[in-house]
Design a protein around this motif. Structure first.
Motif, PDB file in Angstrom:
ATOM      1  N   LYS A   1     -12.393   4.373  -0.235  1.00 51.23           N
ATOM      2  CA  LYS A   1     -12.900   3.640  -1.392  1.00 51.23           C
ATOM      3  C   LYS A   1     -14.414   3.456  -1.284  1.00 51.23           C
ATOM      4  O   LYS A   1     -15.153   3.677  -2.246  1.00 51.23           O
TER       5      LYS A   1
ATOM      6  N   GLN B   1      -8.330   3.542  -0.182  1.00 46.13           N
ATOM      7  CA  GLN B   1      -8.490   2.291   0.538  1.00 46.13           C
ATOM      8  C   GLN B   1      -9.649   2.371   1.522  1.00 46.13           C
ATOM      9  O   GLN B   1      -9.999   3.439   2.014  1.00 46.13           O
ATOM     10  N   ASN B   2     -10.224   1.223   1.811  1.00 45.94           N
ATOM     11  CA  ASN B   2     -11.210   1.058   2.881  1.00 45.94           C
ATOM     12  C   ASN B   2     -12.318   2.121   2.846  1.00 45.94           C
ATOM     13  O   ASN B   2     -13.075   2.194   1.903  1.00 45.94           O
TER      14      ASN B   2
ATOM     15  N   SER C   1       0.872   4.139  -2.833  1.00 44.26           N
ATOM     16  CA  SER C   1       0.618   5.535  -2.449  1.00 44.26           C
ATOM     17  C   SER C   1       1.775   6.425  -2.879  1.00 44.26           C
ATOM     18  O   SER C   1       1.569   7.554  -3.340  1.00 44.26           O
TER      19      SER C   1
ATOM     20  N   TYR D   1      -4.682   6.902  -4.550  1.00 48.40           N
ATOM     21  CA  TYR D   1      -4.888   5.520  -4.147  1.00 48.40           C
ATOM     22  C   TYR D   1      -5.861   5.537  -2.979  1.00 48.40           C
ATOM     23  O   TYR D   1      -5.613   6.177  -1.954  1.00 48.40           O
TER      24      TYR D   1
ATOM     25  N   ASP E   1       0.832  -1.206   0.000  1.00 49.76           N
ATOM     26  CA  ASP E   1       0.000   0.000   0.000  1.00 49.76           C
ATOM     27  C   ASP E   1       0.863   1.252   0.000  1.00 49.76           C
ATOM     28  O   ASP E   1       0.576   2.230  -0.686  1.00 49.76           O
TER      29      ASP E   1
ATOM     30  N   ASN F   1     -10.988  -3.857  -1.302  1.00 52.21           N
ATOM     31  CA  ASN F   1     -10.829  -2.745  -0.366  1.00 52.21           C
ATOM     32  C   ASN F   1      -9.949  -1.607  -0.861  1.00 52.21           C
ATOM     33  O   ASN F   1      -9.562  -0.744  -0.082  1.00 52.21           O
ATOM     34  N   ALA F   2      -9.611  -1.611  -2.141  1.00 55.52           N
ATOM     35  CA  ALA F   2      -8.746  -0.534  -2.633  1.00 55.52           C
ATOM     36  C   ALA F   2      -9.016  -0.299  -4.111  1.00 55.52           C
ATOM     37  O   ALA F   2      -9.493  -1.179  -4.835  1.00 55.52           O
TER      38      ALA F   2
END
Length: 492
Positions: A115, A111-112, A96, A109, A92, A362-363
């Motif tokens: 996103k 995530q979680n 990033s 980027y 990750d 998740n991303a």
């Protein structure tokens, strides 16, 4: 509402810009959002994005020799760092870092939660209970409830005071904080405690998909032949809501339309294409998209976008510094291809196109893939569109906002300056607008409180600011220079 599609016939979008606060010209003061505007218990942040096909980490791609350094660094950390580090965390971080090296605020980027927020807003629908909450003084009150919603079925009523969510008190939290706790995944359960008639009761509800209205409409107050349609963002349901609003206004007598795009940060390009086509003759250019190789694809109005629905009545469009991305595409298309006047202030100027690609569950990566040009071939990036008729909000409607609700004698801050500007706009003597809460400001605060049925304490609180914002909102309705200019333009 940050994504633009590369191919409007597929799942591509126009990225809603997120203008930096210093560039904003507010149609309604920023603090109104937290103190008086109803905030949906179901809403999420940002605007909608359509996801492109998932990127498979196993896909065979050419890896440059320079990436040997990345692998070497990874191996070194795994072998020598003083504590264990998750390979996923390092991956990750690498992604990033790559996205950050592009120096492009629209390539990120996610995530979680980030996103999930982006994914959920593409459809302007969210997991919630179908009610809205408003801060009234120091209390969080239920302002409205949607028919057939989980809140309605559970017996929640307007006027209930919001006390707790899942057993944890929210009574002293902000609207935003409370709403965040009530939102959640569709189908999951949430327990909301409300106070009614002095007694508390807990309502158990299953979160449902609630669609947010992105379009509102009403006849102009001074000219009932003009329908004013406000578009807040460009999401999945926006074009259909827009078409419905036009039809409704026609039935109510509208012969002309003002389309208010002020404060609209953009959204899906496909939605902008459909709406733009409604206001153009078939074959007229909507937008041009140019890839990095210099190849340009031209998108033109036609039945494939608008399904035969056209707006042939006179139009005027309102824009400001927060009108960005997809809203700029619509404004430019109508202005340059159909001579529709733009009224307001210079808008944001976001001329790039983004696609969003999933990296697992998740991303995802949001990446700038092209730039878009107006019908006449102009690239408005970091420039914006120049209005046909310039008309700005009053200075008092552009204040930065309040970070606190309590201000008293001796305080000195930007909040106090905002207070001075607001009170002066309402006719109170505050002396020199300098950000200092002196005796003159204290007297003005007491006078305001006395004249509006509030305890005359001489210091501000939530109830006073809420009342002040209500009065300023009403004042803005009569002092909206851009709206006035648009009405005059259409009445010529």
């Amino acid at each position: 509402m940050d994504n633009e599609p590369q191919h409007p016939d597929q799942t591509s979008q126009a990225d809603p810009a997120k203008p930096d606060r210093k560039h904003r010209g507010f149609r309604f003061p920023a603090w109104a959002t937290t103190l008086i505007a109803a905030v949906a218990l179901l809403c999420g942040a940002g605007l909608g994005y359509a996801l492109h096909p998932e990127l498979n980490p196993g896909d065979k791609l050419h890896v440059p020799a320079e990436f040997g350094k990345v692998i070497a660094t990874y191996n070194s950390i795994q072998a020598n760092y003083y504590k264990k580090v998750s390979p996923a965390k390092l991956a990750d971080g690498a992604i990033s870092g790559m996205m950050g090296s592009l120096d492009d605020q629209f390539s990120t980027y996610l995530q979680n939660d980030a996103k999930s927020s982006l994914d959920s807003t593409i459809s302007a629908s969210f997991g919630g209970i179908g009610a809205t909450v408003q801060q009234t003084g120091d209390k969080l009150m239920i302002q409205s409830i949607q028919p057939t919603s989980p809140a309605k079925k559970a017996g929640m009523r307007t006027g209930d005071q919001l006390m707790a969510v899942n057993g944890k008190s929210v009574a002293k939290q902000s609207v935003t904080e409370a709403v965040a706790k009530i939102r959640g995944k569709i189908g999951t359960t949430v327990k909301v405690t409300i106070r009614r008639g002095g007694a508390d009761q807990t309502l158990t509800m299953k979160r449902a998909k609630i669609t947010q209205d992105t379009v509102t409409a009403a006849l102009n107050k001074t000219d009932k032949t003009i329908g004013v349609i406000t578009v807040a963002s460009f999401s999945d349901p926006t074009a259909s809501q827009f078409e419905k609003a036009v039809k409704t206004m026609r039935k109510q007598g509208a012969k002309k339309f003002i389309i208010d795009l002020r404060g609209n940060p953009g959204g899906e390009l496909t939605t902008a294409l459909r709406m733009a086509s409604m206001g153009l003759k078939n074959g007229q250019t909507i937008v041009k998209v140019e890839d990095r190789a210099g190849k340009t694809e031209v998108y033109k109005a036609g039945k494939g976008y608008d399904e035969g629905f056209k707006i042939k009545e006179p139009l005027a469009v309102l824009i400001d510094g927060n009108s960005a991305s997809a809203s700029e595409i619509l404004a430019a298309a109508w202005n340059q291809s159909a001579k529709v006047p733009l009224i307001g202030t210079q808008n944001y100027g976001k001329g790039t196109v983004q696609n969003v690609a999933a990296l697992g569950d998740n991303a995802e990566v949001k990446l700038t893939v092209a730039k878009w040009l107006t019908p006449n071939g102009s690239w408005i990036n970091k420039k914006g569109l120049t209005p046909t008729i310039k008309a700005a909000y009053p200075a008092w409607a552009q204040i930065a906002g309040f970070a606190t609700t309590t201000m008293k004698l001796g305080d000195e801050s930007p909040d106090v300056k905002s207070l001075q500007i607001s009170l002066a706009a309402l006719g109170y003597n505050v002396g020199t607008v300098n950000g200092y809460f002196g005796p003159t400001v204290q007297t003005a605060v007491r006078q305001f409180q006395q004249q509006n049925g509030l305890p005359a304490t001489g210091q501000t609180n939530g109830a006073m600011l809420t009342k002040m914002i209500t009065l300023l909102s009403a004042k803005l309705q009569t002092e909206d220079a851009a709206m006035t200019a648009a009405v005059k333009q259409l009445d010529k």
